[in-house]
Design an enzyme around this catalytic site. Sequence first.
Site, mmCIF file in Angstrom:
data_model
loop_
_atom_site.group_PDB
_atom_site.id
_atom_site.type_symbol
_atom_site.label_atom_id
_atom_site.label_comp_id
_atom_site.label_asym_id
_atom_site.label_seq_id
_atom_site.Cartn_x
_atom_site.Cartn_y
_atom_site.Cartn_z
ATOM 1 N N LYS A 71 0.983 -1.250 0.054
ATOM 2 C CA LYS A 71 -0.086 0.099 -0.201
ATOM 3 C C LYS A 71 0.756 1.328 0.218
ATOM 4 C CE LYS A 71 -4.266 -2.043 2.530
ATOM 5 N NZ LYS A 71 -5.031 -1.216 1.833
ATOM 6 N N ARG A 106 -10.880 -11.947 1.179
ATOM 7 C CA ARG A 106 -11.437 -12.817 0.925
ATOM 8 C C ARG A 106 -10.559 -13.817 1.597
ATOM 9 N NH1 ARG A 106 -11.672 -8.895 -4.126
ATOM 10 N NH2 ARG A 106 -11.589 -7.162 -3.182
HETATM 11 N N1 BES Z 1 -8.575 -4.006 4.380
HETATM 12 C C1 BES Z 1 -8.233 -3.124 2.708
HETATM 13 C C2 BES Z 1 -9.512 -2.116 2.881
HETATM 14 C C3 BES Z 1 -9.625 -1.168 3.388
HETATM 15 C C4 BES Z 1 -8.752 0.349 2.677
HETATM 16 C C5 BES Z 1 -10.597 -0.954 3.994
HETATM 17 C C6 BES Z 1 -9.506 1.190 3.439
HETATM 18 C C7 BES Z 1 -10.675 0.918 4.902
HETATM 19 C C8 BES Z 1 -10.231 1.477 4.382
HETATM 20 C C9 BES Z 1 -8.358 -4.119 2.218
HETATM 21 O O1 BES Z 1 -7.796 -5.341 2.241
HETATM 22 C C10 BES Z 1 -8.087 -3.395 1.223
HETATM 23 O O2 BES Z 1 -6.569 -3.876 0.665
HETATM 24 N N2 BES Z 1 -8.315 -3.895 0.180
HETATM 25 C C11 BES Z 1 -8.253 -3.198 -1.337
HETATM 26 C C12 BES Z 1 -8.775 -4.435 -2.954
HETATM 27 C C13 BES Z 1 -8.088 -4.185 -3.781
HETATM 28 C C14 BES Z 1 -7.226 -4.215 -4.047
HETATM 29 C C15 BES Z 1 -9.259 -4.850 -4.844
HETATM 30 C C16 BES Z 1 -9.079 -2.010 -2.177
HETATM 31 O O3 BES Z 1 -10.243 -1.780 -1.398
HETATM 32 O O4 BES Z 1 -7.998 -0.951 -2.225
HETATM 33 MN MN MN Z 2 -5.212 -4.756 1.912
#
Ligand code: BES
Ligand code: MN
Length: 501
Positions: free
Chosen positions: A278, A352
Amino acid sequence: MDFEIVNGPVEALETDCIVVGVEAEGKLAPSAAALDKATSGYLSELVESGDITGKAGELLTLFKLPGLKARRVMVVGLGKADERKDRHYRKLAAAITSSVKKAGIASTAIALDGLASDQEDTYRQTRQLVEWITAELYQYDATKSKKADPIKLEKVAFLLSEEDTELGEGALLDGVAIANGVDSAREVANLPGNICTPSYLAERAIALAETHDSIQVEILDEAQMEELGMGALLSVGRGSAEPSKLIVMRYTGTDAEEKPHALVGKGITFDTGGISLKPGAAMDEMKYDMGGAASVLGAMEAVAEMHLSLNLVGVIAAAENMPGSKATKPGDIVTTMSGQTVEILNTDAEGRLVLCDALTYVGRYEPQSVIDIATLTGACIIALGHEATGLLSNDDDLAESLLDAGDYAADRAWQLPLWDDYQEQLDSNFADMANIGGRPAGTITAACFLSRFTKEYRWAHLDIAGVAWNSGKAKGATGRCVPLLSQYLLDLSEQKDLAED
Ligand code: BES
Ligand code: MN
Ligand code: ZN
């Protein structure tokens, strides 16, 4: 903090502070009118002079009114009829609480005469006050060297009519149970990732089982998960020095033969994104990526405290998502416990992956319903902001029950479509499915992914990415969806009790 129901004439209440309401245009609510009468028109005089207007949010504290036992009278503005929605009522509860807290007094009585909320439901109003006052008093200090000042407020009494007393007592019991669940969920979620690890979550579950005879706990380690074939869950923790855990709690509140309901929480104790790292901004907030797990712990606690007559399984899929030499890489393919294979195109779509194996695992209990709770997608924040939880389900009745529970508990969710039309976004050339479905409808494709593991039972998914915590100055966990989940289970338990009567 003790909550209690009191009866009797408001002017005779012995308390440090009595809270009464005034509607817009200075119209005194019944208890305020009674105080006015007992003080020979003290309040109406202040209305006359414009010092009390009844505007929503107005707060005026008066001292030592002649003829009253209470040392203070706090007059709160209830506003107009359309200013009595849950959000106004909650603000009012927060304002009263912070004012009482600041004053440093030990006891207060609240006599809002049902006018502060637009719903004529004494049970609901009383319970909400308990939950919201408790939430307002929550203070985090677990990792501060200087501990928060102890709260002086010891007792909050609600003035109700005699006929409403029983209803009120029930509201206190449920309200305290849910408020405690919310507090616990907030506390565990607020802890940093270096303390709140998967093993720590397991310890919390063990501690919960120790305080409640009705809860049993079992912790599965990586070797046991390997044995079960949980290739997806295990792939997430590969880059981390912290071992992954599958935490299984069982609450028995009725005949052991009866099939349980199940809650499954995403417990990513820190989400760096893994190799699909990230960006740095606000990455600290990814300690909250176990918010789903926190709400499962909180709801289990509330259910046990309310002694609900149902059986419940709470599962937490706990792992830390880190990059590292052993970490899963984009393009890696894993085999899930269900036997289906997944091409991991993005290691940041890890929620997931841990959930799908936990969802397969709960199938063994032949559950009556399964709800998973997860901070799953940033896309959910884009869709619904920070107000509503995203809800997707393979069963419309279940979805409706959850939406209703959310409305009643003032912890609302909003349904998104789980149409098959979205499924093809998960197509992969190399595995049964990919773990991402591209940018469009990210919350829905994440749920589509999970739906491939939940075909055997009634299932709903709650995406709490937008609601699990607040950012900025008020940074902190919210404890959502403990109220929604508690309400859903409370409703089920009550329906059963009614059917059996
Ligand atoms: N934990 C995150 C989702 C999230 C991001 C929750 C910011 C709250 C605030 C999750 O694991 C994630 O990173 N999801 C990705 C999915 C994508 C790679 C398809 C996202 O939402 O960017
Ligand atoms: Mn994630
Ligand atoms: Zn995540």
